[in-house]
Motif scaffolding. Structure first.
Motif, PDB file in Angstrom:
ATOM      1  N   ARG A   1       0.864  -1.338  -0.073  1.00 26.08           N
ATOM      2  CA  ARG A   1       0.226  -0.088  -0.719  1.00 26.08           C
ATOM      3  C   ARG A   1       0.685   1.027  -0.355  1.00 26.08           C
ATOM      4  NH1 ARG A   1      -2.026   3.257   4.269  1.00 26.08           N
ATOM      5  NH2 ARG A   1      -1.922   2.088   5.171  1.00 26.08           N
ATOM      6  N   LEU A   2       0.513   2.443  -0.626  1.00 20.08           N
ATOM      7  CA  LEU A   2       1.329   3.586  -0.759  1.00 20.08           C
ATOM      8  C   LEU A   2       1.252   3.929   0.710  1.00 20.08           C
ATOM      9  CD1 LEU A   2       0.794   5.205  -4.426  1.00 20.08           C
ATOM     10  CD2 LEU A   2       2.398   3.356  -3.795  1.00 20.08           C
ATOM     11  N   ILE A   3       2.090   5.076   0.988  1.00 17.38           N
ATOM     12  CA  ILE A   3       2.272   5.650   2.268  1.00 17.38           C
ATOM     13  C   ILE A   3       0.569   6.847   2.050  1.00 17.38           C
ATOM     14  CG2 ILE A   3       2.973   6.940   4.199  1.00 17.38           C
ATOM     15  CD1 ILE A   3       5.716   5.258   3.223  1.00 17.38           C
ATOM     16  N   SER A   4       1.300   6.875   1.473  1.00 17.71           N
ATOM     17  CA  SER A   4       0.263   8.516   1.109  1.00 17.71           C
ATOM     18  C   SER A   4       0.073   9.021  -0.912  1.00 17.71           C
ATOM     19  CB  SER A   4       0.715  10.108   1.317  1.00 17.71           C
ATOM     20  OG  SER A   4       1.301   9.608   3.121  1.00 17.71           O
ATOM     21  N   PRO A   5      -1.065   8.058  -0.462  1.00 14.14           N
ATOM     22  CA  PRO A   5      -2.137   8.114  -2.223  1.00 14.14           C
ATOM     23  C   PRO A   5      -1.732   9.706  -3.045  1.00 14.14           C
ATOM     24  CG  PRO A   5      -3.138   6.598  -0.702  1.00 14.14           C
ATOM     25  CD  PRO A   5      -2.464   7.111   0.018  1.00 14.14           C
ATOM     26  N   GLY A   6      -0.684   9.876  -3.999  1.00 16.15           N
ATOM     27  CA  GLY A   6      -1.733  10.858  -4.403  1.00 16.15           C
ATOM     28  C   GLY A   6      -0.349  12.289  -4.512  1.00 16.15           C
ATOM     29  N   GLN A   7       0.593  11.678  -2.932  1.00 16.97           N
ATOM     30  CA  GLN A   7       1.288  12.518  -2.498  1.00 16.97           C
ATOM     31  C   GLN A   7       3.022  12.000  -2.524  1.00 16.97           C
ATOM     32  OE1 GLN A   7       0.491  14.089   1.175  1.00 16.97           O
ATOM     33  NE2 GLN A   7      -2.117  15.152   0.577  1.00 16.97           N
ATOM     34  N   SER A   8       2.736  10.658  -1.955  1.00 20.01           N
ATOM     35  CA  SER A   8       4.510  10.125  -1.978  1.00 20.01           C
ATOM     36  C   SER A   8       3.524   8.688  -2.655  1.00 20.01           C
ATOM     37  CB  SER A   8       4.446  10.393  -0.431  1.00 20.01           C
ATOM     38  OG  SER A   8       5.886   9.398  -0.809  1.00 20.01           O
ATOM     39  N   SER A   9       5.277   7.856  -3.216  1.00 16.40           N
ATOM     40  CA  SER A   9       5.502   6.598  -3.557  1.00 16.40           C
ATOM     41  C   SER A   9       6.454   6.030  -3.206  1.00 16.40           C
ATOM     42  CB  SER A   9       6.007   6.863  -5.423  1.00 16.40           C
ATOM     43  OG  SER A   9       7.582   7.276  -4.943  1.00 16.40           O
ATOM     44  N   LYS A  10       5.870   6.150  -1.506  1.00 13.93           N
ATOM     45  CA  LYS A  10       6.709   5.159  -0.916  1.00 13.93           C
ATOM     46  C   LYS A  10       5.637   4.550  -0.303  1.00 13.93           C
ATOM     47  CE  LYS A  10      10.432   8.351   1.277  1.00 13.93           C
ATOM     48  NZ  LYS A  10      10.158   8.817   3.133  1.00 13.93           N
ATOM     49  N   VAL A  11       6.315   2.822  -0.545  1.00 10.50           N
ATOM     50  CA  VAL A  11       5.395   1.936  -0.381  1.00 10.50           C
ATOM     51  C   VAL A  11       5.383   1.631   1.198  1.00 10.50           C
ATOM     52  CG1 VAL A  11       4.174  -0.362  -1.377  1.00 10.50           C
ATOM     53  CG2 VAL A  11       5.689   1.201  -2.872  1.00 10.50           C
ATOM     54  N   ILE A  12       4.466   1.251   1.599  1.00  7.42           N
ATOM     55  CA  ILE A  12       4.427  -0.363   3.376  1.00  7.42           C
ATOM     56  C   ILE A  12       3.564  -1.394   2.894  1.00  7.42           C
ATOM     57  CG2 ILE A  12       4.575   2.143   4.883  1.00  7.42           C
ATOM     58  CD1 ILE A  12       1.770   1.634   5.371  1.00  7.42           C
ATOM     59  N   GLY A  13       4.233  -2.315   3.797  1.00  7.96           N
ATOM     60  CA  GLY A  13       3.464  -3.452   3.797  1.00  7.96           C
ATOM     61  C   GLY A  13       3.645  -4.791   4.535  1.00  7.96           C
ATOM     62  N   ALA A  14       3.330  -5.855   4.191  1.00  6.80           N
ATOM     63  CA  ALA A  14       3.542  -7.054   4.855  1.00  6.80           C
ATOM     64  C   ALA A  14       3.305  -8.393   4.373  1.00  6.80           C
ATOM     65  CB  ALA A  14       2.508  -6.958   6.455  1.00  6.80           C
ATOM     66  N   ILE A  15       4.221  -9.354   5.163  1.00  6.64           N
ATOM     67  CA  ILE A  15       4.090 -10.674   4.399  1.00  6.64           C
ATOM     68  C   ILE A  15       3.925 -11.411   5.552  1.00  6.64           C
ATOM     69  CG2 ILE A  15       6.673 -11.061   4.193  1.00  6.64           C
ATOM     70  CD1 ILE A  15       6.424 -12.440   1.909  1.00  6.64           C
TER      71      ILE A  15
ATOM     72  N   LEU B   1       5.452 -10.154   8.955  1.00  9.15           N
ATOM     73  CA  LEU B   1       6.561  -8.875   9.128  1.00  9.15           C
ATOM     74  C   LEU B   1       6.080  -7.788   8.098  1.00  9.15           C
ATOM     75  CD1 LEU B   1       9.686  -8.534   9.219  1.00  9.15           C
ATOM     76  CD2 LEU B   1       9.552 -10.046   6.910  1.00  9.15           C
ATOM     77  N   HIS B   2       6.511  -6.914   8.640  1.00  9.54           N
ATOM     78  CA  HIS B   2       6.247  -5.195   8.115  1.00  9.54           C
ATOM     79  C   HIS B   2       7.576  -5.292   7.915  1.00  9.54           C
ATOM     80  CE1 HIS B   2       2.244  -5.291   9.703  1.00  9.54           C
ATOM     81  NE2 HIS B   2       2.157  -6.549  10.695  1.00  9.54           N
ATOM     82  N   PHE B   3       7.025  -3.896   6.373  1.00  6.54           N
ATOM     83  CA  PHE B   3       8.564  -3.732   6.436  1.00  6.54           C
ATOM     84  C   PHE B   3       7.962  -1.970   5.283  1.00  6.54           C
ATOM     85  CE2 PHE B   3       6.669  -5.735   2.923  1.00  6.54           C
ATOM     86  CZ  PHE B   3       6.206  -5.015   1.658  1.00  6.54           C
ATOM     87  N   ARG B   4       8.751  -1.111   4.897  1.00  2.00           N
ATOM     88  CA  ARG B   4       8.676   0.292   4.494  1.00  2.00           C
ATOM     89  C   ARG B   4      10.175   0.554   3.540  1.00  2.00           C
ATOM     90  NH1 ARG B   4       6.166   4.867   6.822  1.00  2.00           N
ATOM     91  NH2 ARG B   4       5.345   3.538   8.667  1.00  2.00           N
ATOM     92  N   THR B   5       9.423   0.680   2.606  1.00  2.00           N
ATOM     93  CA  THR B   5      10.440   1.706   1.570  1.00  2.00           C
ATOM     94  C   THR B   5      10.770   3.153   2.166  1.00  2.00           C
ATOM     95  OG1 THR B   5       9.092   2.795   0.054  1.00  2.00           O
ATOM     96  CG2 THR B   5       9.936  -0.042  -0.161  1.00  2.00           C
ATOM     97  N   LEU B   6      12.394   3.243   2.461  1.00  2.00           N
ATOM     98  CA  LEU B   6      12.648   4.348   3.189  1.00  2.00           C
ATOM     99  C   LEU B   6      12.712   5.662   1.656  1.00  2.00           C
ATOM    100  CD1 LEU B   6      14.954   3.078   5.221  1.00  2.00           C
ATOM    101  CD2 LEU B   6      12.695   3.717   5.429  1.00  2.00           C
ATOM    102  N   ASP B   7      13.407   4.955  -0.190  1.00  2.93           N
ATOM    103  CA  ASP B   7      13.104   5.576  -0.992  1.00  2.93           C
ATOM    104  C   ASP B   7      12.141   5.814  -1.599  1.00  2.93           C
ATOM    105  OD1 ASP B   7      16.068   6.589  -0.140  1.00  2.93           O
ATOM    106  OD2 ASP B   7      16.424   4.732  -1.552  1.00  2.93           O
ATOM    107  N   ALA B   8      11.328   6.924  -2.247  1.00  2.00           N
ATOM    108  CA  ALA B   8      10.191   6.196  -3.301  1.00  2.00           C
ATOM    109  C   ALA B   8      10.309   5.404  -4.546  1.00  2.00           C
ATOM    110  CB  ALA B   8      10.202   7.839  -4.088  1.00  2.00           C
TER     111      ALA B   8
END
Length: 422
Positions: A98-112, A120-127
């Motif tokens: 899922r996008l952190i802020s749809p329409g504003q940022s392209s950073k992604v958060i997710g879980a597996i 296990l949760h993860f987050r991309t630190l770069d767009a």
């Protein structure tokens, strides 16, 4: 070329961005496979520390069995498919993005999901790479295209220069002097120019031969006509003598008009200064001497540089035409700083409006409108048009509201050829 470069650059940028996104999905897939395996091997107490150890400058990981699971974002379905295609083992982990802020940022958060049901949760630190077409690069790519267009345009212009000269020469065919087009340019153009020059030479030779033949025929015909005129004097009957004399005069007039129209009398005449006002007045005086009603209106003197014989023949034809079809003729001369206007008017039947252009064509005689006792081949007005156009002027025929025809001759004043006076 601009469109091609622009579209190519857009497609290249688009392909590059998709390649970057595909590479991002591959790296994320590799990181998740390794992280998932290492964390599953640890006890629940050790997993938060291991997740922190697996955090890099690109991905942040943490484990928390009670944390909320992110809702799946359909906008990242393509990225999810790319990840599981690279690492099929992640397909069983119910991967969510899922996008952190749809329409504003392209950073992604997710879980597996792990095998024990925790996440296990993860987050991309770069767009994550997005489709940015980088218009600065597109403009930069267009610079060589525009430069190539300018260079190509100059080269094409130089290549087509012989064709422009050829078009100008073709437009001058039939007028003296004949101008030979320089044989330059690519091989195909040179061959075309060579063929045109040969054709132009043949046409010029044909016209010269025709002119010389007509001049010779005219000269040879005038001799027997002169003998015939002398022999008519021996005819006892005055009526028969007068009739034959009229026929001879008509034949001479026909020969003269034909040679004048076809240019068989002499070489092209050079412009000289004449008194146009005196010429018009002289034509009127000649008509008066023959007992006709003619009037001149205009200045006493007006000098103009023209081809004297050609202009005199043209004005004579107009006056004779007016005298033939009308009872009263007026020759008016008007001048200003730019042009001289000669108006020859009569009180005859005029010309039907639909025949105005047709009557200026060679060998056309409008007998039904103007009578059938016309002498010549119907070359009087075409001779006028030919002579006036050679001076850069115009001839206009106008039916007068009060009846009759007005022939308006406009002659430009050529200041470089001398002075004029009124």
């Amino acid at each position: 070329m601009v469109i091609e470069f622009g579209v190519s650059t857009l497609l290249y940028e688009r392909a590059s961005e998709f390649s970057v996104r595909d590479d991002e999905a591959r790296r994320l897939a590799e990181h998740l496979v390794i992280s998932r395996r290492l964390i599953e091997e640890r006890t629940p107490e050790q997993r938060p520390t291991m997740a922190a150890d697996l955090t890099t400058d690109r991905y942040e990981l943490h484990w928390n069995g009670t944390a909320d699971v992110p809702v799946f974002d359909p906008a990242l379905d393509q990225m999810r498919r790319q990840i599981v295609e690279w690492e099929p083992s992640l397909r069983s982990g119910d991967l969510r993005l899922r996008l952190i802020s749809p329409g504003q940022s392209s950073k992604v958060i997710g879980a597996i999901r792990l095998r024990d049901g925790s996440w296990l949760h993860f987050r991309t630190l770069d767009a994550v790479a997005k489709l940015d077409f980088a218009f600065e690069r597109i403009v930069l790519a267009l610079v060589p295209a525009i430069a190539l267009m300018v260079i190509g345009g100059l080269m094409i212009r130089r290549t087509l220069r012989p064709l422009r000269q050829l078009a100008e020469a073709a437009d001058r065919i039939g007028y003296n002097p004949v101008v030979t087009v320089p044989e330059d340019g690519p091989g195909e153009v040179r061959r075309l120019v060579e063929a045109f020059n040969r054709m132009q030479a043949r046409i010029s030779a044909l016209i010269d031969a025709r002119t010389q033949a007509l001049a010779a025929v005219g000269h040879d015909l005038r001799t027997p006509l002169a003998r015939l005129r002398l022999r008519t004097e021996a005819i006892a009957s005055a009526d028969t003598r007068a009739a034959i004399g009229r026929d001879v005069a008509e034949m001479e007039a026909m020969i003269a008009s034909l040679l004048a129209f076809l240019g068989g009398d002499a070489d092209p005449e050079a412009p000289t200064s004449i008194d146009l006002a005196v010429l018009c007045a002289t034509l009127v005086d000649d008509a008066i001497d023959r007992g006709r009603d003619a009037t001149y209106v205009g200045p006493d003197h007006f000098d103009l540089s023209v081809r004297r014989l050609a202009v005199k023949r043209a004005l004579t034809n107009l006056v004779e035409n007016a005298l033939h079809y009308g009872q009263r003729v007026t020759v008016a001369l008007e001048t200003d700083a730019e042009q001289a206007i000669v108006r020859v008017t009569d009180d005859g039947p005029g010309i039907p409006e639909h025949e105005m252009a047709h009557v200026l064509e060679p060998f056309v005689r409008l007998d039904p409108a103007r009578g059938r006792d016309t002498i010549g081949f119907g070359l009087g007005l075409p001779i006028v048009v030919q002579a006036i156009e050679a001076e850069g002027g115009t001839l206009t025929l106008i039916n007068r509201p009060s009846g009759g025809l007005e022939a308006c001759v406009v002659l430009p004043i050529k200041r470089s050829n001398g002075r004029h006076k009124i």
